[in-house]
Motif scaffolding. Structure first.
Motif, PDB file in Angstrom:
ATOM      1  N   LEU A   1      47.094  19.599  40.498  1.00  0.00           N
ATOM      2  CA  LEU A   1      45.842  20.119  39.935  1.00  0.00           C
ATOM      3  C   LEU A   1      45.888  20.114  38.412  1.00  0.00           C
ATOM      4  O   LEU A   1      44.855  19.969  37.755  1.00  0.00           O
ATOM      5  N   GLU A   2      47.081  20.285  37.842  1.00  0.00           N
ATOM      6  CA  GLU A   2      47.205  20.221  36.390  1.00  0.00           C
ATOM      7  C   GLU A   2      46.885  18.813  35.897  1.00  0.00           C
ATOM      8  O   GLU A   2      46.137  18.627  34.928  1.00  0.00           O
ATOM      9  N   GLU A   3      47.436  17.812  36.575  1.00  0.00           N
ATOM     10  CA  GLU A   3      47.170  16.417  36.186  1.00  0.00           C
ATOM     11  C   GLU A   3      45.676  16.090  36.289  1.00  0.00           C
ATOM     12  O   GLU A   3      45.121  15.415  35.420  1.00  0.00           O
ATOM     13  N   VAL A   4      45.063  16.556  37.367  1.00  0.00           N
ATOM     14  CA  VAL A   4      43.636  16.272  37.566  1.00  0.00           C
ATOM     15  C   VAL A   4      42.819  16.840  36.408  1.00  0.00           C
ATOM     16  O   VAL A   4      41.945  16.158  35.844  1.00  0.00           O
ATOM     17  N   ALA A   5      43.101  18.082  36.030  1.00  0.00           N
ATOM     18  CA  ALA A   5      42.337  18.706  34.944  1.00  0.00           C
ATOM     19  C   ALA A   5      42.566  17.969  33.628  1.00  0.00           C
ATOM     20  O   ALA A   5      41.630  17.743  32.851  1.00  0.00           O
ATOM     21  N   VAL A   6      43.805  17.586  33.386  1.00  0.00           N
ATOM     22  CA  VAL A   6      44.139  16.887  32.141  1.00  0.00           C
ATOM     23  C   VAL A   6      43.447  15.524  32.096  1.00  0.00           C
ATOM     24  O   VAL A   6      42.855  15.138  31.072  1.00  0.00           O
ATOM     25  N   GLU A   7      43.470  14.787  33.209  1.00  0.00           N
ATOM     26  CA  GLU A   7      42.816  13.470  33.237  1.00  0.00           C
ATOM     27  C   GLU A   7      41.302  13.618  33.044  1.00  0.00           C
ATOM     28  O   GLU A   7      40.689  12.848  32.296  1.00  0.00           O
ATOM     29  N   LEU A   8      40.709  14.603  33.721  1.00  0.00           N
ATOM     30  CA  LEU A   8      39.256  14.789  33.579  1.00  0.00           C
ATOM     31  C   LEU A   8      38.892  15.167  32.141  1.00  0.00           C
ATOM     32  O   LEU A   8      37.867  14.718  31.618  1.00  0.00           O
TER      33      LEU A   8
ATOM     34  N   GLY B   1      35.018   6.748  56.449  1.00  0.00           N
ATOM     35  CA  GLY B   1      34.173   6.061  55.479  1.00  0.00           C
ATOM     36  C   GLY B   1      33.040   6.953  55.009  1.00  0.00           C
ATOM     37  O   GLY B   1      33.144   8.187  55.075  1.00  0.00           O
ATOM     38  N   GLU B   2      31.952   6.318  54.508  1.00  0.00           N
ATOM     39  CA  GLU B   2      30.764   7.041  54.019  1.00  0.00           C
ATOM     40  C   GLU B   2      31.056   7.854  52.761  1.00  0.00           C
ATOM     41  O   GLU B   2      30.234   8.672  52.365  1.00  0.00           O
ATOM     42  N   GLY B   3      32.229   7.704  52.177  1.00  0.00           N
ATOM     43  CA  GLY B   3      32.591   8.572  51.053  1.00  0.00           C
ATOM     44  C   GLY B   3      33.035   9.954  51.502  1.00  0.00           C
ATOM     45  O   GLY B   3      33.226  10.854  50.672  1.00  0.00           O
ATOM     46  N   SER B   4      33.219  10.117  52.815  1.00  0.00           N
ATOM     47  CA  SER B   4      33.477  11.466  53.337  1.00  0.00           C
ATOM     48  C   SER B   4      34.812  12.023  52.865  1.00  0.00           C
ATOM     49  O   SER B   4      34.929  13.226  52.594  1.00  0.00           O
ATOM     50  N   GLY B   5      35.831  11.178  52.734  1.00  0.00           N
ATOM     51  CA  GLY B   5      37.128  11.669  52.263  1.00  0.00           C
ATOM     52  C   GLY B   5      37.058  12.128  50.819  1.00  0.00           C
ATOM     53  O   GLY B   5      37.663  13.134  50.440  1.00  0.00           O
ATOM     54  N   ALA B   6      36.307  11.405  50.008  1.00  0.00           N
ATOM     55  CA  ALA B   6      36.133  11.814  48.611  1.00  0.00           C
ATOM     56  C   ALA B   6      35.372  13.130  48.541  1.00  0.00           C
ATOM     57  O   ALA B   6      35.714  14.016  47.746  1.00  0.00           O
ATOM     58  N   ALA B   7      34.347  13.252  49.371  1.00  0.00           N
ATOM     59  CA  ALA B   7      33.575  14.498  49.362  1.00  0.00           C
ATOM     60  C   ALA B   7      34.452  15.680  49.756  1.00  0.00           C
ATOM     61  O   ALA B   7      34.376  16.756  49.152  1.00  0.00           O
ATOM     62  N   VAL B   8      35.308  15.471  50.747  1.00  0.00           N
ATOM     63  CA  VAL B   8      36.194  16.561  51.192  1.00  0.00           C
ATOM     64  C   VAL B   8      37.207  16.914  50.099  1.00  0.00           C
ATOM     65  O   VAL B   8      37.619  18.062  49.969  1.00  0.00           O
ATOM     66  N   ALA B   9      37.592  15.927  49.280  1.00  0.00           N
ATOM     67  CA  ALA B   9      38.553  16.180  48.200  1.00  0.00           C
ATOM     68  C   ALA B   9      37.910  16.766  46.948  1.00  0.00           C
ATOM     69  O   ALA B   9      38.615  17.348  46.118  1.00  0.00           O
ATOM     70  N   LEU B  10      36.604  16.622  46.811  1.00  0.00           N
ATOM     71  CA  LEU B  10      35.949  17.089  45.583  1.00  0.00           C
ATOM     72  C   LEU B  10      36.283  18.535  45.222  1.00  0.00           C
ATOM     73  O   LEU B  10      36.534  18.836  44.045  1.00  0.00           O
ATOM     74  N   PRO B  11      36.302  19.467  46.183  1.00  0.00           N
ATOM     75  CA  PRO B  11      36.620  20.849  45.799  1.00  0.00           C
ATOM     76  C   PRO B  11      37.991  20.996  45.122  1.00  0.00           C
ATOM     77  O   PRO B  11      38.183  21.944  44.349  1.00  0.00           O
ATOM     78  N   LEU B  12      38.917  20.087  45.386  1.00  0.00           N
ATOM     79  CA  LEU B  12      40.207  20.153  44.684  1.00  0.00           C
ATOM     80  C   LEU B  12      39.994  19.917  43.189  1.00  0.00           C
ATOM     81  O   LEU B  12      40.609  20.584  42.350  1.00  0.00           O
ATOM     82  N   LEU B  13      39.139  18.974  42.837  1.00  0.00           N
ATOM     83  CA  LEU B  13      38.845  18.710  41.428  1.00  0.00           C
ATOM     84  C   LEU B  13      38.121  19.902  40.816  1.00  0.00           C
ATOM     85  O   LEU B  13      38.386  20.286  39.670  1.00  0.00           O
ATOM     86  N   ARG B  14      37.207  20.470  41.589  1.00  0.00           N
ATOM     87  CA  ARG B  14      36.476  21.636  41.070  1.00  0.00           C
ATOM     88  C   ARG B  14      37.424  22.812  40.851  1.00  0.00           C
ATOM     89  O   ARG B  14      37.315  23.538  39.853  1.00  0.00           O
ATOM     90  N   SER B  15      38.353  23.021  41.785  1.00  0.00           N
ATOM     91  CA  SER B  15      39.340  24.099  41.602  1.00  0.00           C
ATOM     92  C   SER B  15      40.210  23.825  40.380  1.00  0.00           C
ATOM     93  O   SER B  15      40.511  24.742  39.601  1.00  0.00           O
ATOM     94  N   ALA B  16      40.616  22.570  40.207  1.00  0.00           N
ATOM     95  CA  ALA B  16      41.445  22.217  39.050  1.00  0.00           C
ATOM     96  C   ALA B  16      40.720  22.556  37.751  1.00  0.00           C
ATOM     97  O   ALA B  16      41.320  23.090  36.807  1.00  0.00           O
ATOM     98  N   CYS B  17      39.429  22.255  37.703  1.00  0.00           N
ATOM     99  CA  CYS B  17      38.645  22.566  36.496  1.00  0.00           C
ATOM    100  C   CYS B  17      38.503  24.075  36.299  1.00  0.00           C
ATOM    101  O   CYS B  17      38.665  24.578  35.175  1.00  0.00           O
ATOM    102  N   ALA B  18      38.196  24.802  37.367  1.00  0.00           N
ATOM    103  CA  ALA B  18      38.039  26.261  37.247  1.00  0.00           C
ATOM    104  C   ALA B  18      39.323  26.886  36.722  1.00  0.00           C
ATOM    105  O   ALA B  18      39.291  27.732  35.811  1.00  0.00           O
ATOM    106  N   LEU B  19      40.457  26.481  37.280  1.00  0.00           N
ATOM    107  CA  LEU B  19      41.735  27.049  36.847  1.00  0.00           C
ATOM    108  C   LEU B  19      41.999  26.694  35.386  1.00  0.00           C
ATOM    109  O   LEU B  19      42.392  27.539  34.581  1.00  0.00           O
TER     110      LEU B  19
END
Lengths: 338, 338
Positions: free
Chosen positions: B26-33, B303-321
């Motif tokens: 999550l630290e890497e994700v926040a730093v990259e974003l 497919g359908e982008g569903s895996g990315a959608a399910v992972a999105l909250p991880l990025l949101r949590s990384a940003c909140a933290l």
């Protein structure tokens, strides 16, 4: 868990507009929650998070990278909203309470912190039993009280977290005794020990295990080698299972508390979801002992229930998909060719 | 990405009230974003999801467990809100658009569906080039148009998804050509083939690769062995990278589109986050070729982008933290002992 709702959920997953099994673990999560909640529409919107804090006498052995006063300082940080779990509780719209089981230096009154001060931290488990039987009972009861409050508030899921400088040493000692593992198998860097620090930590745990001897009774092990916050977590997990509230287990510390709970009351296992595989290496053995496959493996090792909080949206997504997707028949979509 | 913001984010992570590194990925994700968005407060609240659909002539070879009319039926399911990605878009408060690049049977007008019908599906890649150069251009442009709309709407993150019966065959053929892999390495069960079906699929891909020959130019490979929706995904990824919009890559199909994009324009790699490791076995090779470590591994393969959608909250949590946690100094918490 209620097999009727579990089976209905399995049948529903088979007719939703997706190849069977293509939502992977999310399908299992939804099915388990349906059985646990006895509901055709599982939900984890209402989540109760409780952080249990306590100090560890084994810090006298120099087993942590952080000074012991951090336990109390972090309790204030939880209350003031600056800690990781505080941020996540707001982000997830979950309720958060903090229970201070006992710190070396008493913590001043803080809103949202329940000050129990059962003892000024535990005794040094390397040289004597960490807790008296009375202290163990009081900590278990404090956890059960939290489960009772969670039930009264209508919580659909419980997350417990830990705070206690030194508690990876305590948790590793507990896990060694319960799993018949050696100290070097389960001692890890915790908040940031180097290799020499880990080796010293293993030596301290080894002394504790020798002192403790062969008693494998879960509550006896807990008293001899445990911590106040870990005992309270065990009490909370047993209390949630008894009240049919599913629990999302955090990392190494909470998993060890769950292991004590499951050894004491095997049926408690049926109420547990496992959130993440911690960066703390001893976690693998503890998870394997409960046949647990955590949802996340992100190298997190913070404690505080933070890994469970980060995993919670996966459960919420699993519920949304289960409850709201169309069926093949409803959407007029052709199913797989026979 | 902007190194100044990236480095500032790294410095901030080091002073937040947690052991350094304890938030793991999550630290890497926040730093990259932070670097990608050029912001001290990275955010992925505003997310644009686009689903690209198209039919595949290779279905004539009998390589899918589902009948080809499902592509069009699922477009209607997206529009009516019953598909997995429709549920997730609502759950995540993300915008969702659907682009039909071309189906065998034209799909009636539907709100929220952009009907391009570049071709009535691709040609059968086992016997002739899947697309004409004009079709490839039109599909790439359709993807770029989506990136332009996402930018205009202020999207902080883009998620692309795919729908197209037969498209794991197409994606595997593309990946084989770009990675010099054999068909049996990358052919998988897709929506649910048995072992015999997978073996037949590999044989079909092998024929396509023989027909295609040695040309490794990414756009030539795309035209010869690709799909309309995969080409559009490639265009969208290139378009987002050009407009400095980070992309959260879904599973096997979108990863192959990303691979084409990165082979065409290597700098595009710097804008990609990888959401999950698909249950489709060929995904591993494709991820490794981009040195990608996905956040989730839940056995999803929808497919359908569903895996990315399910992972999105991880990025949101990384940003909140990253944005909201207190620092050691700010919270009066003692840092690690030197």
């Amino acid at each position: 868990p209620d097999d009727r709702f579990r089976n209905e959920a399995l049948e529903r997953q088979a007719v939703l507009t997706k190849p069977p099994g293509s939502l992977g673990r999310l399908e299992e999560v939804a099915v388990e929650l349906a059985g646990q909640q006895g509901s055709g529409r599982p939900s984890v919107d209402q989540v109760h998070i409780a952080i249990f804090a306590g100090d560890h006498g084994v810090c006298a052995e120099g087993i942590s990278a952080f000074p012991q006063e951090v336990t109390g300082q972090m309790i204030a940080n939880f209350a003031h909203g600056g800690a990781a779990i505080s941020v996540m509780a707001r982000h997830l719209d979950a309720t958060l309470e903090v229970i201070n089981l006992g710190t070396v230096t008493p913590v001043p009154d803080l809103q949202g912190v329940n000050q129990l001060q059962i003892a000024p931290g535990t005794a040094n488990l390397a040289v004597e039993p960490a807790m008296t039987p009375h202290q163990v009972s009081a900590a278990l009861q404090a956890g059960d009280d939290v489960a009772e409050r969670a039930a009264a508030a209508g919580a659909q899921l419980f997350i417990g977290g830990d705070m206690g400088i030194g508690n990876t040493t305590t948790a590793a000692a507990l896990a060694c005794a319960l799993l018949d593992a050696s100290a070097s198998d389960l001692a890890g860097p915790g908040t940031g020990l180097d290799a020499q620090g880990v080796s010293h930590k293993a030596e301290v745990i080894g002394r504790a295990l020798t002192r403790h001897g062969d008693n494998r009774d879960p509550l006896a092990v807990l008293g001899s080698l445990g911590g106040l916050e870990i005992a309270a977590l065990t009490g909370a997990i047993l209390g949630c299972a008894a009240r049919r509230i599913p629990v999302l287990v955090d990392g190494f510390i909470v998993s060890v508390a769950a292991l004590v709970a499951v050894r004491q009351q095997p049926v408690a296992r049926q109420w547990l979801h496992f959130s993440h595989r911690s960066g703390e290496p001893g976690h693998n053995r503890v998870l394997a002992a409960m046949e647990a496959q955590p949802l996340l493996d992100l190298g997190m090792r913070l404690g505080e229930g933070s890994g469970a909080a980060v995993a919670l949206p996966l459960l919420r997504s699993a519920c949304a998909l289960h409850n709201d997707m169309a069926s093949f028949a409803g959407a007029g979509v052709s199913n797989k060719e026979a």
